[in-house]
Design an enzyme around this catalytic site. Sequence first.
Site, PDB file in Angstrom:
ATOM      1  N   ASN A  26      49.393 -19.545  69.225  1.00  0.00           N
ATOM      2  CA  ASN A  26      48.959 -19.239  70.589  1.00  0.00           C
ATOM      3  C   ASN A  26      47.461 -18.997  70.726  1.00  0.00           C
ATOM      4  OD1 ASN A  26      49.506 -16.871  69.047  1.00  0.00           O
ATOM      5  ND2 ASN A  26      49.411 -15.628  70.902  1.00  0.00           N
ATOM      6  N   ILE A  29      42.987 -20.347  65.026  1.00  0.00           N
ATOM      7  CA  ILE A  29      43.256 -21.474  64.153  1.00  0.00           C
ATOM      8  C   ILE A  29      44.600 -22.107  64.485  1.00  0.00           C
ATOM      9  CG2 ILE A  29      43.813 -22.091  61.760  1.00  0.00           C
ATOM     10  CD1 ILE A  29      41.620 -20.126  60.880  1.00  0.00           C
ATOM     11  N   ASP A  65      58.890 -13.130  66.297  1.00  0.00           N
ATOM     12  CA  ASP A  65      58.246 -12.246  65.327  1.00  0.00           C
ATOM     13  C   ASP A  65      58.745 -12.701  63.956  1.00  0.00           C
ATOM     14  OD1 ASP A  65      57.487 -10.224  63.591  1.00  0.00           O
ATOM     15  OD2 ASP A  65      57.906  -8.614  65.016  1.00  0.00           O
ATOM     16  N   VAL A  66      57.846 -13.203  63.113  1.00  0.00           N
ATOM     17  CA  VAL A  66      58.265 -13.785  61.836  1.00  0.00           C
ATOM     18  C   VAL A  66      58.783 -12.752  60.853  1.00  0.00           C
ATOM     19  CG1 VAL A  66      56.734 -15.777  62.071  1.00  0.00           C
ATOM     20  CG2 VAL A  66      55.920 -13.723  60.865  1.00  0.00           C
ATOM     21  N   TYR A 157      45.930  -7.990  52.147  1.00  0.00           N
ATOM     22  CA  TYR A 157      45.774  -9.324  52.733  1.00  0.00           C
ATOM     23  C   TYR A 157      45.592 -10.388  51.645  1.00  0.00           C
ATOM     24  CZ  TYR A 157      43.840 -12.918  55.861  1.00  0.00           C
ATOM     25  OH  TYR A 157      43.604 -14.078  56.575  1.00  0.00           O
ATOM     26  N   LYS A 161      48.091 -13.534  50.851  1.00  0.00           N
ATOM     27  CA  LYS A 161      47.607 -14.907  50.943  1.00  0.00           C
ATOM     28  C   LYS A 161      47.639 -15.613  49.594  1.00  0.00           C
ATOM     29  CE  LYS A 161      46.682 -15.146  55.364  1.00  0.00           C
ATOM     30  NZ  LYS A 161      47.435 -16.059  56.251  1.00  0.00           N
TER      31      LYS A 161
END
Length: 251
Positions: A26, A29, A65-66, A157, A161
């Site tokens: 939305n 990226i 919501d994942v 984070y 990742k």
Amino acid sequence: MTELAENLAENSAHTAARSVFVTGGNRGIGLAIARRFAAAGDRVAVTHRGEAPPAADDLLAVRCDVTDSEQVDQAFKEAEAAHGPVGVLVANAGFANDRLLMRMSDEDFTSVIDTNLTGAFRVVRRAVRGMLRQGHGRIVLISSTAALHGAAGQTNYAAAKAGLVGFARSLTHELGARDITCNVVAPGLTETDMSRALTEEQRRHLLARTPAGRLGHPDEVADAVAFLAAAGTGYVRGAVIPVDGGAGLGH
């Protein structure tokens, strides 16, 4: 639109429109990626948690919501009903909650892992089911150069990742000779809400480590994703493509 994007769009115009599913599509990226596929003639669904993409965009917005497997399943059902079985998945949804380790709570750590890493697991698991039935598919996971060289205050984070890289390469072994690929794009400092929240000092420090001397643009990340999702890239598997202006120097 870049020259690469124009070539990819032209090539895509000669193939049937695909059903594309972009999480966190939305804004930023994710939105750039979704628009790239839509411009090439694909049917694109994007997930959001309450802030839908601009109304002018020809995208199917689905709330998801994942961190919730039931919401993931429902979002796929909506996309499949509108566009057919998902042939391209881009797992982009994520967020950062930066804090030095000694000040980081369990919730600070686990919430980032649950969205950025476990969230990708949930959507990939759901997508692969249909891709196996179709006999083909393209999966692209959006990581970060923080996964490759780390960053102070981002143990949560960077760990999440970095986990996407191991996930993609393990899934590549599982998929074997099937025409289903799983690759990773690792953006560096890019013009997004996250980068705009940086202080001037943080921005100067990061740019000093970036040979290109500038921030990336979301469209440049979208170029890499579109390449990995193309029909002719079936031999590219388990790859990590940095889009970082040289900040990671290939690491």
